[in-house]
Scaffold this motif. Structure first.
Motif, mmCIF file in Angstrom:
data_model
loop_
_atom_site.group_PDB
_atom_site.id
_atom_site.type_symbol
_atom_site.label_atom_id
_atom_site.label_comp_id
_atom_site.label_asym_id
_atom_site.label_seq_id
_atom_site.Cartn_x
_atom_site.Cartn_y
_atom_site.Cartn_z
ATOM 1 N N ARG A 146 -9.740 -19.332 13.096
ATOM 2 C CA ARG A 146 -8.734 -18.272 13.230
ATOM 3 C C ARG A 146 -9.000 -17.407 14.463
ATOM 4 O O ARG A 146 -10.132 -16.997 14.723
ATOM 5 C CB ARG A 146 -8.735 -17.396 11.972
ATOM 6 C CG ARG A 146 -7.698 -16.275 12.001
ATOM 7 C CD ARG A 146 -7.852 -15.375 10.791
ATOM 8 N NE ARG A 146 -6.947 -14.236 10.833
ATOM 9 C CZ ARG A 146 -7.206 -13.046 10.314
ATOM 10 N NH1 ARG A 146 -8.356 -12.818 9.702
ATOM 11 N NH2 ARG A 146 -6.321 -12.061 10.396
ATOM 12 N N LEU A 147 -7.937 -17.138 15.187
ATOM 13 C CA LEU A 147 -7.991 -16.247 16.344
ATOM 14 C C LEU A 147 -6.873 -15.217 16.211
ATOM 15 O O LEU A 147 -5.735 -15.573 15.902
ATOM 16 C CB LEU A 147 -7.795 -17.043 17.641
ATOM 17 C CG LEU A 147 -7.677 -16.237 18.939
ATOM 18 C CD1 LEU A 147 -9.024 -15.595 19.291
ATOM 19 C CD2 LEU A 147 -7.183 -17.126 20.085
ATOM 20 N N VAL A 148 -7.241 -13.949 16.410
ATOM 21 C CA VAL A 148 -6.237 -12.879 16.385
ATOM 22 C C VAL A 148 -6.250 -12.198 17.746
ATOM 23 O O VAL A 148 -7.272 -11.650 18.164
ATOM 24 C CB VAL A 148 -6.532 -11.850 15.275
ATOM 25 C CG1 VAL A 148 -5.425 -10.798 15.234
ATOM 26 C CG2 VAL A 148 -6.679 -12.523 13.922
ATOM 27 N N THR A 149 -5.135 -12.264 18.442
ATOM 28 C CA THR A 149 -5.057 -11.695 19.791
ATOM 29 C C THR A 149 -4.306 -10.369 19.823
ATOM 30 O O THR A 149 -4.273 -9.709 20.865
ATOM 31 C CB THR A 149 -4.355 -12.682 20.737
ATOM 32 O OG1 THR A 149 -3.065 -12.998 20.218
ATOM 33 C CG2 THR A 149 -5.172 -13.959 20.872
ATOM 34 N N GLU A 150 -3.706 -10.012 18.709
ATOM 35 C CA GLU A 150 -2.977 -8.745 18.637
ATOM 36 C C GLU A 150 -3.689 -7.794 17.672
ATOM 37 O O GLU A 150 -3.964 -8.155 16.535
ATOM 38 C CB GLU A 150 -1.541 -8.976 18.148
ATOM 39 C CG GLU A 150 -0.682 -9.845 19.059
ATOM 40 C CD GLU A 150 -0.378 -9.184 20.392
ATOM 41 O OE1 GLU A 150 -0.379 -7.931 20.431
ATOM 42 O OE2 GLU A 150 -0.154 -9.901 21.380
ATOM 43 N N PHE A 153 -1.223 -18.051 10.939
ATOM 44 C CA PHE A 153 -1.488 -17.006 9.938
ATOM 45 C C PHE A 153 -0.684 -15.738 10.198
ATOM 46 O O PHE A 153 -0.962 -14.692 9.616
ATOM 47 C CB PHE A 153 -2.981 -16.653 9.928
ATOM 48 C CG PHE A 153 -3.890 -17.834 9.710
ATOM 49 C CD1 PHE A 153 -3.795 -18.609 8.564
ATOM 50 C CD2 PHE A 153 -4.834 -18.176 10.667
ATOM 51 C CE1 PHE A 153 -4.630 -19.696 8.360
ATOM 52 C CE2 PHE A 153 -5.681 -19.266 10.475
ATOM 53 C CZ PHE A 153 -5.582 -20.034 9.326
ATOM 54 N N ALA A 154 0.295 -15.829 11.068
ATOM 55 C CA ALA A 154 1.038 -14.635 11.483
ATOM 56 C C ALA A 154 1.688 -13.910 10.315
ATOM 57 O O ALA A 154 1.766 -12.671 10.289
ATOM 58 C CB ALA A 154 2.093 -15.012 12.524
ATOM 59 N N GLN A 155 2.179 -14.647 9.316
ATOM 60 C CA GLN A 155 2.856 -14.029 8.186
ATOM 61 C C GLN A 155 1.883 -13.580 7.097
ATOM 62 O O GLN A 155 2.302 -12.965 6.110
ATOM 63 C CB GLN A 155 3.870 -15.018 7.585
ATOM 64 C CG GLN A 155 4.907 -15.527 8.580
ATOM 65 C CD GLN A 155 5.690 -14.390 9.211
ATOM 66 O OE1 GLN A 155 6.113 -13.458 8.518
ATOM 67 N NE2 GLN A 155 5.880 -14.454 10.523
ATOM 68 N N GLY A 161 -3.689 -17.028 14.260
ATOM 69 C CA GLY A 161 -3.522 -18.440 13.942
ATOM 70 C C GLY A 161 -4.717 -19.233 14.420
ATOM 71 O O GLY A 161 -5.741 -18.659 14.830
ATOM 72 N N HIS A 162 -4.592 -20.539 14.397
ATOM 73 C CA HIS A 162 -5.670 -21.380 14.896
ATOM 74 C C HIS A 162 -5.748 -21.249 16.415
ATOM 75 O O HIS A 162 -4.711 -21.224 17.088
ATOM 76 C CB HIS A 162 -5.408 -22.845 14.539
ATOM 77 C CG HIS A 162 -5.190 -23.070 13.076
ATOM 78 N ND1 HIS A 162 -3.979 -23.502 12.564
ATOM 79 C CD2 HIS A 162 -6.018 -22.930 12.015
ATOM 80 C CE1 HIS A 162 -4.076 -23.630 11.249
ATOM 81 N NE2 HIS A 162 -5.303 -23.280 10.897
#
Length: 279
Positions: free
Chosen positions: A149-153, A254-256, A261-262
């Protein structure tokens, strides 16, 4: 007659004196016997008392020493998951010892397909989490797994540590794996602003207290996350690798849900090791 009576009286006195002498002798013998018996009883009591005193005062040497934690050790709680609550993504490698060292600094080395990422872990701050991580690393728990998982926001994190995130492609279950136990959180940054600054490595959980497992996240930019996640350590090398992965973005899987997401640029943990504590 007179002489006869005198002889009778003399004989009677003689018998009486004899009887009195015999009685006196018997009385002396009884007293001597009683004295001997009394002395014997007293000796038994003294010996018994001495034995009791010796057992009471010196018997501790014969008793096993009470178990105490070694100096610098911490008593940890690792709660094994009931078998019926273990999904297929759980990797059972046993449970660490409840007694973990709370001294020394360890170096975590994450050998990835993109290069090594290193971190410093202070066991005085996270004795139980560091102990758990060391135990899992020794079991090769993290080897050949992907950072899923990567979250950029917003929170800016790369999340790894799911033993089921392996092989080609991605699955809906990515992020649901872990060891067969859970543990309480440690070293929560409740007094830090931001709680999770760039360069921190912390443990993921489900949002419920005591739900820390094996998943961790690397913070590559100051993050406003709530201080509910164990701060495991600080990145000392390879943060640029994580930032390059972040630049490539995520697929929004995984945005929702939890966000992100990956990672589009795949990160594979080939090997993860924890050095012996130093200092």
């Amino acid at each position: 007659m007179t002489s006869t009576r005198e002889r009778q009286r003399a004989a009677a006195r003689a018998r009486l004196e004899k009887e009195m002498a015999e009685r006196s002798a018997k009385a002396r013998k009884r007293r001597q016997t009683q004295a001997i018996i009394s002395a014997g009883v007293a000796l038994v009591l003294v010996v018994a008392g001495t034995v009791w005193l010796a057992v009471s005062l010196g018997g501790d040497d014969d008793k096993p020493a009470t178990d105490t934690a070694a100096p610098g050790a911490s008593e940890c709680v690792f709660n094994a998951l009931p078998t019926e609550q273990r999904p297929p993504q759980i990797k059972d490698v046993g449970v660490p010892s409840n007694e973990q060292s709370g001294t020394g600094v360890q170096t975590m080395t994450i050998d990835t397909n993109l290069g090594p990422i290193t971190a410093k872990v202070d066991r005085s701050l996270v004795p139980c989490t560091a102990g758990s991580f060391t135990y899992l690393a020794e079991k090769n728990f993290f080897d050949n797994t992907k950072c899923h998982r990567l979250v950029t926001e917003g929170i800016k994190v790369l999340q790894c540590g799911d033993p089921s995130a392996t092989g080609n492609g991605w699955r809906e279950t990515d992020g649901q794996g872990g060891p067969s136990y859970r543990m309480p959180e440690e070293n929560l940054p409740t007094d830090k602003r931001p709680p999770y600054p760039e360069g921190v490595i912390a443990m993921a959980n489900s949002g419920q207290p005591g739900s820390t497992g094996s998943q961790f996240f690397i913070v590559y930019g100051d993050s406003p996350l709530d201080p509910a996640y164990t701060v495991l350590g600080t990145i000392t090398g390879g943060l640029d690798i994580v930032k390059d992965v972040a630049k490539a973005g995520d697929d929004g899987a995984f945005a929702q849900q939890a966000g992100g997401g990956h990672p589009k640029k795949e990160v594979i943990i080939k090997d993860l090791t924890m050095s012996n504590p130093q200092g």
